[in-house]
Scaffold this motif. Structure first.
Motif, PDB file in Angstrom:
ATOM      1  N   LYS A 258       0.829  -1.215   0.000  1.00  8.83           N
ATOM      2  CA  LYS A 258       0.000   0.000   0.000  1.00  8.83           C
ATOM      3  C   LYS A 258       0.859   1.258   0.000  1.00  8.83           C
ATOM      4  CE  LYS A 258      -2.394   0.766   3.796  1.00  8.83           C
ATOM      5  NZ  LYS A 258      -3.466   0.803   4.818  1.00  8.83           N
ATOM      6  N   TYR A 259       2.039   1.182   0.645  1.00  6.71           N
ATOM      7  CA  TYR A 259       2.923   2.348   0.750  1.00  6.71           C
ATOM      8  C   TYR A 259       4.132   2.237  -0.181  1.00  6.71           C
ATOM      9  CZ  TYR A 259       0.070   3.072   4.892  1.00  6.71           C
ATOM     10  OH  TYR A 259      -0.996   3.242   5.732  1.00  6.71           O
ATOM     11  N   ALA A 271       6.383   0.386   8.421  1.00  4.33           N
ATOM     12  CA  ALA A 271       5.347   1.252   7.878  1.00  4.33           C
ATOM     13  C   ALA A 271       5.775   2.693   8.103  1.00  4.33           C
ATOM     14  CB  ALA A 271       4.006   0.986   8.567  1.00  4.33           C
ATOM     15  N   PRO A 272       5.351   3.617   7.245  1.00  3.34           N
ATOM     16  CA  PRO A 272       5.676   5.027   7.486  1.00  3.34           C
ATOM     17  C   PRO A 272       5.240   5.445   8.895  1.00  3.34           C
ATOM     18  CG  PRO A 272       4.710   4.755   5.311  1.00  3.34           C
ATOM     19  CD  PRO A 272       4.557   3.435   6.006  1.00  3.34           C
ATOM     20  N   SER A 275       1.845   6.867   9.038  1.00  2.77           N
ATOM     21  CA  SER A 275       0.719   6.067   8.569  1.00  2.77           C
ATOM     22  C   SER A 275      -0.130   5.582   9.738  1.00  2.77           C
ATOM     23  CB  SER A 275       1.219   4.853   7.772  1.00  2.77           C
ATOM     24  OG  SER A 275       1.886   3.939   8.640  1.00  2.77           O
TER      25      SER A 275
END
Length: 478
Positions: A258-259, A271-272, A275
């Motif tokens: 997704k990222y 993950a960021p 996020s």
């Protein structure tokens, strides 16, 4: 990706960026540890971490480095707070595995073997050891989880399970901000009945003594005197934190596409920071970190109670005051070089230098105590960082570090070798064979490991502690 370490200073080795690496790797090893170093997988894990989005150079390997899940044990990784990622595996399974040191006014020479046996028995009567063990006390098994997760150690100190000086001698005051139980799964909540337990793996409760003072001024400010009894408590967030790491490693791995993140391994799923997954993980991680601070606080209360019962002396006379409590597996927002970074420490200890505003006032003139436990039969150290500690994002090693995998230790060491290595140290365990993977022979030389950063100019030793009696739990939770 090239994995060739090259010397770049005293006890320093560099891995230059290649392939997808965005940062260089810096590993601290003495000549002796460099000669022994065959941790190709651990080095690859550091190089993999250097490929993550927003990583800041360097990714660091401490002298106690050995292969872990994702980031190696003894690894430090900083990412930009705005553009970087957070990785559950770069913090570790046992979130806020950490150690606290208690000082006393008791002379170790006055503690007979019989007295030590009684002390261990009195502590064991109160504090379960071993994988999966729940608290013996209903009020801890059924504690208000939300209050524990947001209040940490302070929640129990204010309920009477501590001394007035405890709260000011714990990293972050014993409670990370931003904790939210809403970010914690039902499975993790169901594993929250383990407050006031030490678990298994490398966790322990150790009665020892100050064997040697290296820096009298620093030791005096910490209240550590040669020959006096000390207590080390080493444990973390137990099954609660383990489940949170498992949950978020899975969730981050699923969300990577997704990222548009390329993940080098599931162990470094990330993950960021900004996020939903990143923010949720940090909120859940803070819950586990505060649970661990609370866990060590309750064990401290029960250890003090055991000393009172056995020695028939009031706390005011014995001491049993908290020197400091440090976290080993944690991610924290910090300022370094004028930038806000998220520093992941996995099997590494923060060591803030002289004058840093987060150092408790009592230690601001000498630097924050960093407590470095050895294996159960060898010495432990208290050190402080020098003015050069910024080189490692204010981090030092967290222990001796394994030289044998658990599997190798279990198959190559004998009970007789374990007994010989524990000579002069009382050990409480149901089955000695179950502790072969924790034998001192399975670990690096703690003097060599600590000396690596001392000789590199990053740390200053304050005292060396020697174990007298140890409680260990069965099972692998490291």
């Amino acid at each position: 990706m090239e994995l060739n370490l090259e010397p770049c200073g005293k006890n320093r080795y560099r891995l230059r960026p290649s392939g997808d690496m965005r940062a260089e790797v810096l590993v601290f090893l003495s000549p002796s540890l460099r000669q022994q170093f065959d941790e190709t997988e651990a080095l690859k894990q550091l190089a993999d971490a250097a490929t993550l989005e927003g990583v800041v150079s360097p990714v660091i390997g401490m002298p106690d480095i050995h292969t872990g899940f994702g980031l190696p044990i003894g690894g430090v990784m900083a990412t930009d707070a705005g553009s970087g990622v957070v990785s559950a595996g770069a913090v570790g399974m046992d979130i806020n595995c950490g150690v606290r040191l208690l000082r006393t006014r008791l002379e170790a020479a006055a503690l007979s073997e019989s007295r030590l046996e009684k002390l261990l028995a009195a502590i064991e009567k109160r504090v379960p050891a071993g994988v999966g063990r729940a608290s013996l006390f209903r009020e801890f098994r059924e504690a208000d989880l939300e209050a524990v997760c947001t209040g940490g150690a302070a929640y129990f100190i204010r309920k009477g399970y501590g001394l007035p000086g405890d709260e000011g001698a714990i990293e972050a005051g014993g409670a990370l901000p931003g904790a939210s139980l809403k970010a914690v799964s039902r499975e993790a909540r169901e594993r929250s009945d383990q407050l006031a337990t030490i678990g298994g793996g490398n966790h322990f409760i150790e009665i020892g003594r100050v064997e040697k003072v290296f820096w009298p001024e620093g030791a005096g400010i910490m209240g550590l005197e040669e020959g006096k009894v000390t207590v080390l408590i080493h444990t973390g967030s137990r099954g609660f934190g383990h489940q949170i790491c498992t949950d978020y490693s899975d969730r981050m791995a699923r969300a990577a596409a997704k990222y548009s993140l390329r993940l080098p391994s599931k162990g470094l799923a990330a993950a960021p920071i900004s996020s939903t997954e990143g923010r949720d993980y940090l909120a859940a991680m803070a819950c586990a970190a505060n649970f661990a601070f609370a866990n060590r606080q309750l064990i401290t209360f029960l250890v003090r109670e055991a000393f009172e019962e056995v020695l028939k002396l009031p706390l005011e006379e014995m001491g049993l005051e908290l020197v400091y409590d440090v976290a080993h597996n944690i991610a924290k927002f910090e300022e370094h070089g004028g930038r806000e970074l998220l520093v992941h420490r996995k099997g590494a200890t923060r060591a803030l230098p002289v004058g840093h505003p987060e150092v408790p006032a009592r230690y601001r003139g000498i630097g924050q105590p960093a407590i470095i436990p050895g294996s159960m039969g060898t010495a432990s150290y208290v050190v402080v960082g020098t003015d050069r500690i910024a080189e490692t994002f204010h981090s030092v090693n967290h222990g001796a570090g394994r030289v044998m995998s658990r599997k190798k230790a279990r198959t190559s060491l004998s009970v007789e070798e374990l007994r010989a290595s524990m000579e002069g140290v009382l050990l409480r365990a149901k089955k000695l064979r179950s502790l072969l993977d924790e034998a001192p022979l399975a670990y690096k030389d703690i003097d060599e490991v600590v000396g690596t950063l001392v000789d590199a100019g990053l740390t200053r030793p304050v005292v060396r502690l020697k174990p007298l009696a140890v409680i260990k739990g069965e099972g692998d939770e490291a």
